[in-house]
Design a protein around this motif. Sequence first.
Motif, PDB file in Angstrom:
ATOM      1  N   UNK A 186       5.431  10.104  -7.420  1.00  0.00           N
ATOM      2  CA  UNK A 186       6.846   9.980  -7.070  1.00  0.00           C
ATOM      3  C   UNK A 186       7.479   8.811  -7.812  1.00  0.00           C
ATOM      4  N   UNK A 187       8.790   8.731  -7.733  1.00  0.00           N
ATOM      5  CA  UNK A 187       9.533   7.690  -8.438  1.00  0.00           C
ATOM      6  C   UNK A 187       9.850   6.530  -7.504  1.00  0.00           C
ATOM      7  N   UNK A 188      10.334   5.431  -8.092  1.00  0.00           N
ATOM      8  CA  UNK A 188      10.573   4.222  -7.303  1.00  0.00           C
ATOM      9  C   UNK A 188      11.694   4.421  -6.294  1.00  0.00           C
ATOM     10  N   UNK A 189      12.647   5.315  -6.562  1.00  0.00           N
ATOM     11  CA  UNK A 189      13.728   5.513  -5.600  1.00  0.00           C
ATOM     12  C   UNK A 189      13.219   6.124  -4.297  1.00  0.00           C
ATOM     13  N   UNK A 231       7.815  -3.802  -5.610  1.00  0.00           N
ATOM     14  CA  UNK A 231       7.080  -4.697  -6.505  1.00  0.00           C
ATOM     15  C   UNK A 231       5.693  -4.142  -6.816  1.00  0.00           C
ATOM     16  N   UNK A 232       4.987  -3.677  -5.774  1.00  0.00           N
ATOM     17  CA  UNK A 232       3.641  -3.133  -5.982  1.00  0.00           C
ATOM     18  C   UNK A 232       3.696  -1.822  -6.768  1.00  0.00           C
ATOM     19  N   UNK A 263       0.835  -1.208   0.000  1.00  0.00           N
ATOM     20  CA  UNK A 263       0.000   0.000   0.000  1.00  0.00           C
ATOM     21  C   UNK A 263       0.867   1.254   0.000  1.00  0.00           C
ATOM     22  N   UNK A 264       1.982   1.195   0.724  1.00  0.00           N
ATOM     23  CA  UNK A 264       2.914   2.324   0.763  1.00  0.00           C
ATOM     24  C   UNK A 264       3.450   2.621  -0.641  1.00  0.00           C
TER      25      UNK A 264
END
Length: 377
Positions: free
Chosen positions: A92-95, A140-141, A82-83
């Motif tokens: 926002x980006x994955x980092x 992953x999510x 969920x986060x």
Amino acid sequence: MMHTFLTENRAELERRCRIKVAARAGRSATEIQLTNGVPLFLSQLIRTLEIEQTDQPMDSRRISGPAGGAPALSELSVSAAQHGKDLLAMGLSVDQVVHDYGDLCQAITDLAVERNAPFEVDEFRTLNRCLDNAISDAVTEFSFQKDALAADASASAAREQMGYFAHELRNLLGTASLAFAAVKAGHLPLGGATGAILERSLAGLEKLIAASLDDVRALGNTDVVLGSFSLAAFIAEIYHAALLSAKMHNCTLRLPVVNADLAVAGNRDLLLAAVANLLQNAFKFTRPGTEVVLTAYAAGDEIHIDVQDQCGGLADGVVQAMFKPFAQSGIDRSGMGLGLTIARQSVAVNGGALTVRNLPHQGCVFTIALPRHKMPD
């Protein structure tokens, strides 16, 4: 014990994490993050550490998952997913997903050093396991949701493209059918004006299908062929092709007088489709027995092509939405709601603009503005 240290210093750890989040460009702690992000992870970490001090340490896996990175359902995996989803929704980006959990790890380490708090090796292993699982599940999510959004956007674009193609096919086929019906009913020669309309419509169908096949082969990278041409001849062709549709809708269409010296440049087929869609829209909504007016003229360094109907005027809020795909505001829902969208895109490709002006209690005027050119020699 680490769980005692984390419980006693929880407020300070959360404060330090918020400071780190706020220091990153384009990132701030929202109410969602203050509830479902690092604070929730911290609670799960504390409970995991507490259970591992009991005689059933493996029960902690229900909260924080196993070591080794294998997919497993746990409280931590659900909240971390969920986060990651929340961060994607914030744009926002994955980092940023990785940084959020890294901030907590850094805050715990710094505060432990400052306060000389001793931790066991197994406690550090548990901390690393929880961080590893949380980051893995959140990333992953995040990636899954991002791919799903991209797939939805691609599918939506494909649906619109298919809709445009079907809409243009129907327009050309409708004109050809009307011309054929007129020839058949009146025993008219195919070499006459009505036969010419039928021929142009069939040629238009052939071009549309050929262009579609080219798009497939070139993956949408077809070259747009631009050239200047007579505005008067262009308007005359549109007028004769639209006459049958005007009669079918019980309205009239006036043949405009166009200055023979005026010329426009662009993809002729796209511009023909744009004006044809505006006329079809006008025939559809103008009141029975009224006149649709087609005009073309010079306006400084621009050429304006106007299509005016007598629909009675536009309701509030309709103008902003009428160019959106599949938008239909009138009672007549026989079309697909794509004509005005196609017209605006076709005009834009040729460096022009399509606007609409409301005439309260009377009708509306659609205006195509294109760069003005000299007649070709």
